[in-house]
Motif scaffolding. Structure first.
Motif, PDB file in Angstrom:
ATOM      1  N   ASN A   9      -0.782   8.935   1.520  1.00 50.28           N
ATOM      2  CA  ASN A   9      -1.892   8.477   0.678  1.00 50.28           C
ATOM      3  C   ASN A   9      -2.900   9.561   0.320  1.00 50.28           C
ATOM      4  O   ASN A   9      -3.996   9.266  -0.139  1.00 50.28           O
ATOM      5  CB  ASN A   9      -2.625   7.318   1.364  1.00 50.28           C
ATOM      6  CG  ASN A   9      -3.357   7.758   2.629  1.00 50.28           C
ATOM      7  OD1 ASN A   9      -3.407   8.944   2.955  1.00 50.28           O
ATOM      8  ND2 ASN A   9      -3.922   6.801   3.345  1.00 50.28           N
ATOM      9  N   SER A  25       2.908   1.410  -6.754  1.00 51.47           N
ATOM     10  CA  SER A  25       1.881   0.614  -7.433  1.00 51.47           C
ATOM     11  C   SER A  25       0.545   0.733  -6.703  1.00 51.47           C
ATOM     12  O   SER A  25      -0.520   0.825  -7.340  1.00 51.47           O
ATOM     13  CB  SER A  25       2.315  -0.853  -7.523  1.00 51.47           C
ATOM     14  OG  SER A  25       2.525  -1.403  -6.240  1.00 51.47           O
ATOM     15  N   GLU A  26       0.584   0.761  -5.369  1.00 46.76           N
ATOM     16  CA  GLU A  26      -0.644   0.951  -4.597  1.00 46.76           C
ATOM     17  C   GLU A  26      -1.226   2.334  -4.840  1.00 46.76           C
ATOM     18  O   GLU A  26      -2.453   2.499  -4.901  1.00 46.76           O
ATOM     19  CB  GLU A  26      -0.369   0.745  -3.110  1.00 46.76           C
ATOM     20  CG  GLU A  26      -0.090  -0.695  -2.729  1.00 46.76           C
ATOM     21  CD  GLU A  26       0.335  -0.843  -1.285  1.00 46.76           C
ATOM     22  OE1 GLU A  26      -0.043  -1.850  -0.653  1.00 46.76           O
ATOM     23  OE2 GLU A  26       1.048   0.053  -0.768  1.00 46.76           O
ATOM     24  N   TRP A  27      -0.353   3.327  -5.014  1.00 45.67           N
ATOM     25  CA  TRP A  27      -0.857   4.670  -5.292  1.00 45.67           C
ATOM     26  C   TRP A  27      -1.571   4.704  -6.645  1.00 45.67           C
ATOM     27  O   TRP A  27      -2.609   5.349  -6.802  1.00 45.67           O
ATOM     28  CB  TRP A  27       0.277   5.701  -5.281  1.00 45.67           C
ATOM     29  CG  TRP A  27      -0.007   6.886  -4.388  1.00 45.67           C
ATOM     30  CD1 TRP A  27       0.767   7.354  -3.385  1.00 45.67           C
ATOM     31  CD2 TRP A  27      -1.166   7.731  -4.417  1.00 45.67           C
ATOM     32  NE1 TRP A  27       0.164   8.447  -2.779  1.00 45.67           N
ATOM     33  CE2 TRP A  27      -1.021   8.699  -3.390  1.00 45.67           C
ATOM     34  CE3 TRP A  27      -2.335   7.777  -5.193  1.00 45.67           C
ATOM     35  CZ2 TRP A  27      -1.965   9.691  -3.132  1.00 45.67           C
ATOM     36  CZ3 TRP A  27      -3.290   8.760  -4.933  1.00 45.67           C
ATOM     37  CH2 TRP A  27      -3.103   9.703  -3.916  1.00 45.67           C
ATOM     38  N   ASP A  28      -1.025   4.009  -7.615  1.00 46.36           N
ATOM     39  CA  ASP A  28      -1.669   4.007  -8.927  1.00 46.36           C
ATOM     40  C   ASP A  28      -3.027   3.306  -8.879  1.00 46.36           C
ATOM     41  O   ASP A  28      -3.983   3.727  -9.558  1.00 46.36           O
ATOM     42  CB  ASP A  28      -0.761   3.340  -9.961  1.00 46.36           C
ATOM     43  CG  ASP A  28       0.376   4.271 -10.393  1.00 46.36           C
ATOM     44  OD1 ASP A  28       0.392   5.434  -9.947  1.00 46.36           O
ATOM     45  OD2 ASP A  28       1.244   3.830 -11.169  1.00 46.36           O
ATOM     46  N   GLU A  29      -3.123   2.253  -8.074  1.00 47.28           N
ATOM     47  CA  GLU A  29      -4.429   1.608  -7.899  1.00 47.28           C
ATOM     48  C   GLU A  29      -5.406   2.568  -7.221  1.00 47.28           C
ATOM     49  O   GLU A  29      -6.580   2.648  -7.606  1.00 47.28           O
ATOM     50  CB  GLU A  29      -4.272   0.340  -7.056  1.00 47.28           C
ATOM     51  CG  GLU A  29      -3.508  -0.777  -7.750  1.00 47.28           C
ATOM     52  CD  GLU A  29      -3.252  -1.953  -6.823  1.00 47.28           C
ATOM     53  OE1 GLU A  29      -3.760  -1.916  -5.674  1.00 47.28           O
ATOM     54  OE2 GLU A  29      -2.544  -2.890  -7.237  1.00 47.28           O
ATOM     55  N   ARG A  30      -4.912   3.290  -6.216  1.00 48.89           N
ATOM     56  CA  ARG A  30      -5.765   4.273  -5.535  1.00 48.89           C
ATOM     57  C   ARG A  30      -6.153   5.394  -6.499  1.00 48.89           C
ATOM     58  O   ARG A  30      -7.288   5.859  -6.486  1.00 48.89           O
ATOM     59  CB  ARG A  30      -5.011   4.836  -4.328  1.00 48.89           C
ATOM     60  CG  ARG A  30      -5.761   5.922  -3.557  1.00 48.89           C
ATOM     61  CD  ARG A  30      -5.047   6.245  -2.251  1.00 48.89           C
ATOM     62  NE  ARG A  30      -5.585   7.412  -1.574  1.00 48.89           N
ATOM     63  CZ  ARG A  30      -6.708   7.428  -0.879  1.00 48.89           C
ATOM     64  NH1 ARG A  30      -7.439   6.337  -0.777  1.00 48.89           N
ATOM     65  NH2 ARG A  30      -7.125   8.533  -0.282  1.00 48.89           N
ATOM     66  N   TYR A  31      -5.221   5.803  -7.348  1.00 47.93           N
ATOM     67  CA  TYR A  31      -5.502   6.863  -8.315  1.00 47.93           C
ATOM     68  C   TYR A  31      -6.638   6.451  -9.251  1.00 47.93           C
ATOM     69  O   TYR A  31      -7.532   7.256  -9.553  1.00 47.93           O
ATOM     70  CB  TYR A  31      -4.246   7.174  -9.124  1.00 47.93           C
ATOM     71  CG  TYR A  31      -4.458   8.252 -10.157  1.00 47.93           C
ATOM     72  CD1 TYR A  31      -4.373   9.602  -9.818  1.00 47.93           C
ATOM     73  CD2 TYR A  31      -4.769   7.931 -11.483  1.00 47.93           C
ATOM     74  CE1 TYR A  31      -4.586  10.592 -10.758  1.00 47.93           C
ATOM     75  CE2 TYR A  31      -4.974   8.917 -12.435  1.00 47.93           C
ATOM     76  CZ  TYR A  31      -4.884  10.247 -12.066  1.00 47.93           C
ATOM     77  OH  TYR A  31      -5.111  11.233 -13.007  1.00 47.93           O
ATOM     78  N   ASP A  32      -6.618   5.210  -9.695  1.00 44.29           N
ATOM     79  CA  ASP A  32      -7.670   4.744 -10.598  1.00 44.29           C
ATOM     80  C   ASP A  32      -9.047   4.836  -9.942  1.00 44.29           C
ATOM     81  O   ASP A  32     -10.050   5.108 -10.614  1.00 44.29           O
ATOM     82  CB  ASP A  32      -7.399   3.298 -11.027  1.00 44.29           C
ATOM     83  CG  ASP A  32      -6.226   3.190 -11.995  1.00 44.29           C
ATOM     84  OD1 ASP A  32      -5.898   4.206 -12.640  1.00 44.29           O
ATOM     85  OD2 ASP A  32      -5.632   2.095 -12.095  1.00 44.29           O
ATOM     86  N   ARG A  33      -9.088   4.629  -8.613  1.00 40.71           N
ATOM     87  CA  ARG A  33     -10.371   4.720  -7.907  1.00 40.71           C
ATOM     88  C   ARG A  33     -10.789   6.166  -7.652  1.00 40.71           C
ATOM     89  O   ARG A  33     -11.985   6.467  -7.592  1.00 40.71           O
ATOM     90  CB  ARG A  33     -10.274   3.985  -6.565  1.00 40.71           C
ATOM     91  CG  ARG A  33     -10.043   2.486  -6.684  1.00 40.71           C
ATOM     92  CD  ARG A  33     -10.296   1.775  -5.359  1.00 40.71           C
ATOM     93  NE  ARG A  33      -9.446   2.265  -4.291  1.00 40.71           N
ATOM     94  CZ  ARG A  33      -8.261   1.755  -3.996  1.00 40.71           C
ATOM     95  NH1 ARG A  33      -7.764   0.758  -4.713  1.00 40.71           N
ATOM     96  NH2 ARG A  33      -7.550   2.244  -2.991  1.00 40.71           N
ATOM     97  N   LYS A  37      -9.616   9.084  -9.430  1.00 33.33           N
ATOM     98  CA  LYS A  37      -9.349  10.083 -10.463  1.00 33.33           C
ATOM     99  C   LYS A  37     -10.598  10.832 -10.922  1.00 33.33           C
ATOM    100  O   LYS A  37     -10.518  12.018 -11.271  1.00 33.33           O
ATOM    101  CB  LYS A  37      -8.653   9.445 -11.664  1.00 33.33           C
ATOM    102  CG  LYS A  37      -9.460   8.372 -12.375  1.00 33.33           C
ATOM    103  CD  LYS A  37      -8.626   7.746 -13.504  1.00 33.33           C
ATOM    104  CE  LYS A  37      -9.399   6.649 -14.205  1.00 33.33           C
ATOM    105  NZ  LYS A  37      -8.579   6.016 -15.278  1.00 33.33           N
ATOM    106  N   PRO A  74      -1.212   9.796 -12.632  1.00 32.81           N
ATOM    107  CA  PRO A  74      -0.693   8.747 -11.744  1.00 32.81           C
ATOM    108  C   PRO A  74       0.809   8.895 -11.527  1.00 32.81           C
ATOM    109  O   PRO A  74       1.549   9.262 -12.440  1.00 32.81           O
ATOM    110  CB  PRO A  74      -1.024   7.453 -12.491  1.00 32.81           C
ATOM    111  CG  PRO A  74      -1.124   7.864 -13.930  1.00 32.81           C
ATOM    112  CD  PRO A  74      -1.678   9.258 -13.931  1.00 32.81           C
TER     113      PRO A  74
END
Length: 469
Positions: free
Chosen positions: A51, A11-19, A21, A32
C-alpha cells in the motif's frame, strides 16, 4: 509493533490513489494502477499490492516499459534485445548513452499478466512450439504480433550452456527471419588444477581458459554494438556502465537484507520479486531504477523503525527458488502464513557486485560464468544453502517452471542438499501461467509446508534472543 499493514486490491489502490494524488510526487509514468487494466493487464485484478507510494511507483515503472522503449526509438536511440544471459550484455549496451537494452525473454509473463488474452501461446503453438516448452515461448508470439515491444535494432542471444527450451525457441525465432548475433557461454565445470582456477563473484570457480574465451566473445559483441551505433566503446565507458550496474546491485542487496531479516515483513513478496527483476536490464531506464529502489528502501527503513509490517512475527520464513509463472502464487503463500525470506530466481549472478579491479570485459566474463544455470546443480544448491543460513529461512519452495527442460533433476538435487544440510521442509510445485484451476490444491500444499515448518522451527530466533540479551 505499531501496526500490521494490509495489502490492497487494485480497486482499493485506486481509491487510495484518489486520496493521495495531490500529495504524491510522481514521475511522468505515474498514475492510478487501474489504468493498466485498459491495456489488457487483467491479472492485476487478482493481485494484492503493497500500500505504499513506493510500490505504486514500482508497479507503474514495470507496466510502462513498452512506452519507454517506444519513446527511446522516437528519440533516435538504438534498441538492443538481449536474450537468455540475464544481466551481462545489457551492461555493454548501456555503456553507450544512445542505446537501450531490454530482454524479450520477459514476454514469458505476458500470458499471466494478460490472462492469456493476448494469444501469444496460441501463436507459439502454431509455430510448432507447444506447451511441452517453457512459457518463454510466448516471446515468439510477441515478435510475431509486434504488440508488446518494438522490434530491436540488434538481437543478441547466448548459446551453449543454456536451457534446451530457450535454444529451440530462439532458433525458431531466427527461422522466422529475425537476425540474431549468437555468443557462446560454456558449461562451468569443476577445475582440479588450482593454478587454472578463477574465483568468480558469488563463490563459484571457472577455468582460466573459459574466462579468456568468454572475454573474447564479449569483445566481439562490443564491436557489434559499436557498428550499430558508430560510437566506440572505450574502457572508460565500460567502467562507467559497470559502476552504474553496481549501484543498482548495492541497492538491491540492501533491500533484500533488510526485508528478509526484519522481525516482521516490511515489503511483500511480489514487490520484492519485481524489484529483483530490475537488476537484469533496469526495465529500460537505469537511472529511474535507482530512484525506484531508493524509494523502496526509504519505505522499508521507515517501517522497520516504526515496527510496521505484514503477516505478523509468527509468519514462516520461506526461501523461494525459481520465478513463478503466475504472480498470484506469491500472494497465496502469504495468505497461507508464509513470508519470503530469501530468493533464487535464476539470476543471482545479476545481483552480485561486478569486480572493478579487472579489465571491464574480463569482469563481465566472470559475471557471465557465475550464472547459476550454466554449472552443476550442486553449485547452485550450495549457494542456496548459504543464503538460507544468512536469511534464517525456515522452509523452501522450488517452483518448477512448466515445460522447462534446462535440468530435469535440478529441483530434486537442490531439495536433497537443503534437507541434508539445513534439515528444512522442502516443497516442489509447478504453477501454470494461470493457476486458478489448481488454486485449491496449491493452497493445501502451501498450508502443509507452513504447518510443517512452524512445528519444527530452527532455533535461529532463540539464538538471536540470547545474543540480544
Amino acid at each position: 509493533m505499531s501496526g500490521v499493514l494490509r495489502q490492497l486490491s487494485i480497486s482499493e489502490w485506486d481509491e487510495r490513489y484518489d486520496r493521495l494524488k495531490d500529495n504524491l510526487k510522481e514521475p511522468a509514468y505515474g498514475g492510478p494502477l487501474g489504468r493498466h487494466l485498459s491495456d489488457g493487464d487483467f491479472r492485476l485484478n487478482s493481485i494484492k499490492f503493497d500500500n505504499s507510494a513506493a510500490a505504486l511507483r514500482l508497479w507503474n515503472f514495470l507496466l510502462t516499459e513498452e512506452e519507454r522503449l517506444a519513446e527511446a526509438r522516437r528519440d533516435g536511440k538504438k534498441l538492443v534485445g538481449t536474450m537468455k544471459d540475464l544481466g551481462t550484455v545489457p551492461i555493454i549496451a548501456y555503456a553507450d548513452p544512445d542505446v537501450v537494452a531490454f530482454y524479450p525473454d520477459g514476454a514469458w509473463w505476458i500470458p499471466c499478466v494478460m490472462e492469456l488474452s493476448a494469444g501469444l501461446l496460441d501463436i507459439a503453438d502454431s509455430l510448432g512450439i507447444d506447451e511441452s516448452f517453457c512459457p518463454v515461448r510466448a516471446m515468439l508470439g510477441a515478435f510475431v504480433t509486434e504488440a508488446h515491444f518494438p522490434l530491436p535494432d540488434l538481437l543478441i542471444c547466448s548459446a551453449g550452456a543454456i536451457c534446451d527450451d530457450f535454444s529451440a525457441i530462439a532458433q525458431r525465432l531466427a527461422g522466422l527471419g529475425h537476425e540474431i548475433e549468437w555468443w557462446e557461454i560454456p558449461h562451468r565445470h569443476p577445475v582440479r588444477d588450482p593454478l587454472e582456477r578463477v574465483a568468480l563473484p558469488g563463490g563459484f570457480f571457472a577455468h582460466r581458459r573459459q574466462v579468456e574465451g568468454v572475454t573474447a566473445e564479449l569483445e566481439r559483441l562490443k564491436k557489434i554494438v559499436e557498428r550499430l551505433t558508430g560510437n566506440p566503446l572505450g574502457e572508460e565507458q565500460l567502467r562507467g556502465s559497470i559502476t552504474a550496474a553496481n549501484t543498482v546491485r548495492e541497492r538491491l542487496a540492501e533491500l533484500r537484507q533488510r526485508v528478509f531479516t526484519a522481525p516482521i515483513c516490511p515489503m511483500p513478496a511480489l514487490e520484492m520479486l519485481v524489484a529483483e527483476m530490475l537488476a537484469i536490464h533496469y526495465c529500460s531506464d537505469r537511472d529511474e531504477t535507482v530512484a525506484v529502489l531508493d524509494e523502496m528502501l526509504e519505505t522499508v527503513d521507515r517501517r522497520i523503525a516504526e515496527g510496521e509490517g505484514y503477516f505478523g512475527a509468527e509468519a514462516v520464513r520461506v526461501f523461494w527458488i525459481n520465478p513463478v509463472a503466475d504472480l498470484v502464487a506469491m500472494n497465496l503463500l502469504e495468505e497461507c502464513g508464509g513470508r519470503i525470506c530469501g530468493t533464487e530466481y535464476l539470476f543471482s549472478h545479476a545481483l552480485d557486485p561486478i569486480p572493478t579491479d579487472l579489465p571491464p570485459l574480463e569482469a563481465l566474463a566472470q559475471m557471465a560464468l557465475a550464472d547459476p544455470m550454466i554449472g552443476p546443480a550442486q553449485d547452485r544448491a550450495r549457494r542456496v544453502v548459504s543464503d538460507i543460513r544468512r536469511f534464517g529461512s525456515q522452509a523452501v519452495i522450488i517452483s518448477k517452471i512448466p515445460g522447462a527442460s534446462h535440468c530435469a533433476a535440478e529441483g530434486a538435487i537442490i531439495a536433497d542438499v537443503v534437507r541434508e544440510q539445513c534439515a528444512l521442509p522442502v516443497l516442489e510445485i509447478e504453477v501454470p501461467p494461470i493457476s486458478d484451476s489448481v488454486r485449491s490444491s496449491l493452497r493445501t500444499r502451501l498450508e502443509a509446508l507452513v504447518e510443517a515448518a512452524a512445528s519444527v522451527r530452527p532455533h535461529r530466533d532463540d539464538v538471536l534472543d540470547k545474543d540480544e540479551r
